[in-house]
Write a protein that holds these residues in place. Sequence first.
Motif, PDB file in Angstrom:
ATOM      1  N   PRO A  82      95.824  50.818  54.082  1.00  0.00           N
ATOM      2  CA  PRO A  82      96.568  49.588  54.374  1.00  0.00           C
ATOM      3  C   PRO A  82      97.439  49.210  53.182  1.00  0.00           C
ATOM      4  O   PRO A  82      97.126  49.559  52.037  1.00  0.00           O
ATOM      5  CB  PRO A  82      95.463  48.533  54.571  1.00  0.00           C
ATOM      6  N   TRP A  83      98.532  48.505  53.436  1.00  0.00           N
ATOM      7  CA  TRP A  83      99.384  48.027  52.341  1.00  0.00           C
ATOM      8  C   TRP A  83      98.593  47.039  51.490  1.00  0.00           C
ATOM      9  O   TRP A  83      97.698  46.349  52.004  1.00  0.00           O
ATOM     10  CB  TRP A  83     100.629  47.333  52.913  1.00  0.00           C
ATOM     11  N   PRO A  84      98.914  46.930  50.209  1.00  0.00           N
ATOM     12  CA  PRO A  84      98.279  45.895  49.376  1.00  0.00           C
ATOM     13  C   PRO A  84      98.497  44.505  50.000  1.00  0.00           C
ATOM     14  O   PRO A  84      99.526  44.265  50.634  1.00  0.00           O
ATOM     15  CB  PRO A  84      99.010  46.026  48.035  1.00  0.00           C
ATOM     16  N   ALA A  85      97.528  43.629  49.778  1.00  0.00           N
ATOM     17  CA  ALA A  85      97.647  42.268  50.318  1.00  0.00           C
ATOM     18  C   ALA A  85      98.836  41.557  49.687  1.00  0.00           C
ATOM     19  O   ALA A  85      99.234  41.852  48.554  1.00  0.00           O
ATOM     20  CB  ALA A  85      96.368  41.499  50.028  1.00  0.00           C
ATOM     21  N   MET A  86      99.390  40.591  50.435  1.00  0.00           N
ATOM     22  CA  MET A  86     100.472  39.774  49.882  1.00  0.00           C
ATOM     23  C   MET A  86      99.847  38.720  48.958  1.00  0.00           C
ATOM     24  O   MET A  86      99.038  37.920  49.415  1.00  0.00           O
ATOM     25  CB  MET A  86     101.259  39.095  51.001  1.00  0.00           C
ATOM     26  N   PRO A  87     100.220  38.711  47.676  1.00  0.00           N
ATOM     27  CA  PRO A  87      99.643  37.704  46.774  1.00  0.00           C
ATOM     28  C   PRO A  87      99.956  36.279  47.250  1.00  0.00           C
ATOM     29  O   PRO A  87     101.049  36.014  47.776  1.00  0.00           O
ATOM     30  CB  PRO A  87     100.324  38.001  45.430  1.00  0.00           C
ATOM     31  N   ALA A  88      99.007  35.373  47.036  1.00  0.00           N
ATOM     32  CA  ALA A  88      99.178  33.983  47.512  1.00  0.00           C
ATOM     33  C   ALA A  88     100.432  33.346  46.918  1.00  0.00           C
ATOM     34  O   ALA A  88     101.122  32.573  47.589  1.00  0.00           O
ATOM     35  CB  ALA A  88      97.940  33.165  47.157  1.00  0.00           C
ATOM     36  N   GLY A  89     100.742  33.675  45.662  1.00  0.00           N
ATOM     37  CA  GLY A  89     101.921  33.089  45.026  1.00  0.00           C
ATOM     38  C   GLY A  89     103.221  33.573  45.653  1.00  0.00           C
ATOM     39  O   GLY A  89     104.218  32.839  45.687  1.00  0.00           O
ATOM     40  N   PHE A  90     103.237  34.810  46.134  1.00  0.00           N
ATOM     41  CA  PHE A  90     104.417  35.336  46.840  1.00  0.00           C
ATOM     42  C   PHE A  90     104.644  34.510  48.109  1.00  0.00           C
ATOM     43  O   PHE A  90     105.740  34.051  48.397  1.00  0.00           O
ATOM     44  CB  PHE A  90     104.203  36.800  47.255  1.00  0.00           C
ATOM     45  N   ARG A  91     103.564  34.368  48.882  1.00  0.00           N
ATOM     46  CA  ARG A  91     103.647  33.652  50.163  1.00  0.00           C
ATOM     47  C   ARG A  91     104.100  32.207  49.944  1.00  0.00           C
ATOM     48  O   ARG A  91     104.960  31.694  50.668  1.00  0.00           O
ATOM     49  CB  ARG A  91     102.278  33.682  50.847  1.00  0.00           C
ATOM     50  N   ALA A  92     103.519  31.573  48.934  1.00  0.00           N
ATOM     51  CA  ALA A  92     103.832  30.159  48.676  1.00  0.00           C
ATOM     52  C   ALA A  92     105.314  29.991  48.323  1.00  0.00           C
ATOM     53  O   ALA A  92     105.973  29.057  48.790  1.00  0.00           O
ATOM     54  CB  ALA A  92     102.945  29.629  47.549  1.00  0.00           C
ATOM     55  N   LEU A  93     105.845  30.896  47.514  1.00  0.00           N
ATOM     56  CA  LEU A  93     107.258  30.809  47.145  1.00  0.00           C
ATOM     57  C   LEU A  93     108.148  30.979  48.377  1.00  0.00           C
ATOM     58  O   LEU A  93     109.116  30.243  48.586  1.00  0.00           O
ATOM     59  CB  LEU A  93     107.601  31.876  46.104  1.00  0.00           C
ATOM     60  N   ALA A  94     107.807  31.957  49.212  1.00  0.00           N
ATOM     61  CA  ALA A  94     108.609  32.217  50.414  1.00  0.00           C
ATOM     62  C   ALA A  94     108.565  31.012  51.361  1.00  0.00           C
ATOM     63  O   ALA A  94     109.595  30.626  51.937  1.00  0.00           O
ATOM     64  CB  ALA A  94     108.098  33.470  51.122  1.00  0.00           C
ATOM     65  N   ALA A 151     101.350  45.401  40.066  1.00  0.00           N
ATOM     66  CA  ALA A 151     100.013  45.686  40.609  1.00  0.00           C
ATOM     67  C   ALA A 151     100.126  46.343  41.987  1.00  0.00           C
ATOM     68  O   ALA A 151      99.389  47.290  42.306  1.00  0.00           O
ATOM     69  CB  ALA A 151      99.200  44.394  40.693  1.00  0.00           C
ATOM     70  N   ILE A 152     101.052  45.871  42.806  1.00  0.00           N
ATOM     71  CA  ILE A 152     101.251  46.463  44.138  1.00  0.00           C
ATOM     72  C   ILE A 152     101.697  47.920  44.009  1.00  0.00           C
ATOM     73  O   ILE A 152     101.204  48.807  44.721  1.00  0.00           O
ATOM     74  CB  ILE A 152     102.278  45.626  44.935  1.00  0.00           C
ATOM     75  N   ALA A 153     102.606  48.174  43.071  1.00  0.00           N
ATOM     76  CA  ALA A 153     103.156  49.532  42.926  1.00  0.00           C
ATOM     77  C   ALA A 153     102.108  50.517  42.396  1.00  0.00           C
ATOM     78  O   ALA A 153     102.281  51.728  42.548  1.00  0.00           O
ATOM     79  CB  ALA A 153     104.379  49.507  42.017  1.00  0.00           C
ATOM     80  N   GLU A 154     101.045  50.007  41.784  1.00  0.00           N
ATOM     81  CA  GLU A 154      99.962  50.922  41.391  1.00  0.00           C
ATOM     82  C   GLU A 154      99.221  51.436  42.610  1.00  0.00           C
ATOM     83  O   GLU A 154      98.777  52.587  42.654  1.00  0.00           O
ATOM     84  CB  GLU A 154      98.988  50.219  40.443  1.00  0.00           C
ATOM     85  N   GLN A 155      99.067  50.571  43.609  1.00  0.00           N
ATOM     86  CA  GLN A 155      98.369  50.979  44.835  1.00  0.00           C
ATOM     87  C   GLN A 155      99.301  51.687  45.816  1.00  0.00           C
ATOM     88  O   GLN A 155      98.883  52.595  46.522  1.00  0.00           O
ATOM     89  CB  GLN A 155      97.817  49.742  45.561  1.00  0.00           C
ATOM     90  N   ALA A 156     100.513  51.214  45.904  1.00  0.00           N
ATOM     91  CA  ALA A 156     101.496  51.740  46.863  1.00  0.00           C
ATOM     92  C   ALA A 156     102.795  51.985  46.094  1.00  0.00           C
ATOM     93  O   ALA A 156     103.662  51.115  46.032  1.00  0.00           O
ATOM     94  CB  ALA A 156     101.716  50.745  48.008  1.00  0.00           C
ATOM     95  N   PRO A 157     102.926  53.163  45.461  1.00  0.00           N
ATOM     96  CA  PRO A 157     104.078  53.406  44.574  1.00  0.00           C
ATOM     97  C   PRO A 157     105.427  53.304  45.296  1.00  0.00           C
ATOM     98  O   PRO A 157     105.524  53.579  46.492  1.00  0.00           O
ATOM     99  CB  PRO A 157     103.833  54.837  44.080  1.00  0.00           C
ATOM    100  N   THR A 206     108.597  49.737  48.430  1.00  0.00           N
ATOM    101  CA  THR A 206     107.191  49.663  48.799  1.00  0.00           C
ATOM    102  C   THR A 206     107.014  48.325  49.517  1.00  0.00           C
ATOM    103  O   THR A 206     107.993  47.593  49.701  1.00  0.00           O
ATOM    104  CB  THR A 206     106.255  49.819  47.577  1.00  0.00           C
ATOM    105  N   SER A 207     105.804  48.023  49.957  1.00  0.00           N
ATOM    106  CA  SER A 207     105.574  46.791  50.709  1.00  0.00           C
ATOM    107  C   SER A 207     104.220  46.216  50.366  1.00  0.00           C
ATOM    108  O   SER A 207     103.327  46.933  49.887  1.00  0.00           O
ATOM    109  CB  SER A 207     105.597  47.053  52.229  1.00  0.00           C
ATOM    110  N   CYS A 208     104.060  44.929  50.656  1.00  0.00           N
ATOM    111  CA  CYS A 208     102.727  44.320  50.682  1.00  0.00           C
ATOM    112  C   CYS A 208     102.654  43.422  51.903  1.00  0.00           C
ATOM    113  O   CYS A 208     103.674  43.073  52.496  1.00  0.00           O
ATOM    114  CB  CYS A 208     102.425  43.555  49.400  1.00  0.00           C
ATOM    115  N   GLY A 209     101.400  43.089  52.285  1.00  0.00           N
ATOM    116  CA  GLY A 209     101.194  42.278  53.481  1.00  0.00           C
ATOM    117  C   GLY A 209     100.583  43.113  54.595  1.00  0.00           C
ATOM    118  O   GLY A 209     100.309  44.308  54.424  1.00  0.00           O
ATOM    119  N   ALA A 210     100.384  42.491  55.738  1.00  0.00           N
ATOM    120  CA  ALA A 210      99.740  43.180  56.858  1.00  0.00           C
ATOM    121  C   ALA A 210     100.582  44.351  57.360  1.00  0.00           C
ATOM    122  O   ALA A 210     100.048  45.346  57.865  1.00  0.00           O
ATOM    123  CB  ALA A 210      99.479  42.193  58.004  1.00  0.00           C
TER     124      ALA A 210
END
Length: 215
Positions: free
Chosen positions: A90-102, A41-47, A64-68
């Motif tokens: 802006p970069w795509p938002a960081m999904p909550a599940g990504f953040r939680a895992l990290a 999903a991120i790569a669709e917005q920010a290839p 590519t990146s996500c987050g602020a």
Amino acid sequence: MAQPDLFAPPPPAREPLSAGALLLRGFARDAAPELLAGIAAIAEQAPFRHMVTPGGFAMSVAMTSCGALGWVTDRRGYRYAGRDPDSGAPWPAMPAGFRALAQAAAAEAGFADFQPDTCLINRYVPGAKLALHQDRDERDTGAPIVSVSLGLPAVFQWGGLQRGDALRRLALEHGDVLAWGGPSRLFHHGVLALKPGHHPATGAARLNLTFRRAG
Ligand code: MD6
Ligand code: FE
């Protein structure tokens, strides 16, 4: 070919590498499908793109990146940027599940309350590699880094504070997580050229997520 040794002990689930650095084997295996869907999903917005180093070479790893913030490089240098230079958005938002895992991985390694503001997403195809480097574009190197490997295995080189320090080779596999900070935060590391192969989750590629507090 030799038979696998059925009685060989499995590799340890948690392997301290040095002060502040911990390899958590398989830590992200259950989350992998969700992470891969998030990456798509991120790569669709920010290839994914092959950025150019300050020296003028296109990187073999697509990013590519996500987050602020997102990590970028061009002829002007390496830095973090709040917008995708290719789209101006802006970069795509960081999904909550990504953040939680990290956060969970950082906590395992003794870093409570990790608040990543960027997740760099690296895509390797056979032959792609990352030369030995230090991660030092972040404002505050007090925060750890959490790195998640997905798909094809890679050989990770892991050194020390000095560029010439001895290198260890770690095989990183699907679902493995490295959490790394404190005295190891500025250790040199790299990824050897990816070997061809097929992984059921990613096909002919390796994906890596690198979470950092950059701003
Ligand atoms: C990769 N990782 O594994 C590239 N940097 O594809 C990194 O450069 C890295 O894994 C800092 C800490 C952990 C890492
Ligand atoms: Fe790095």
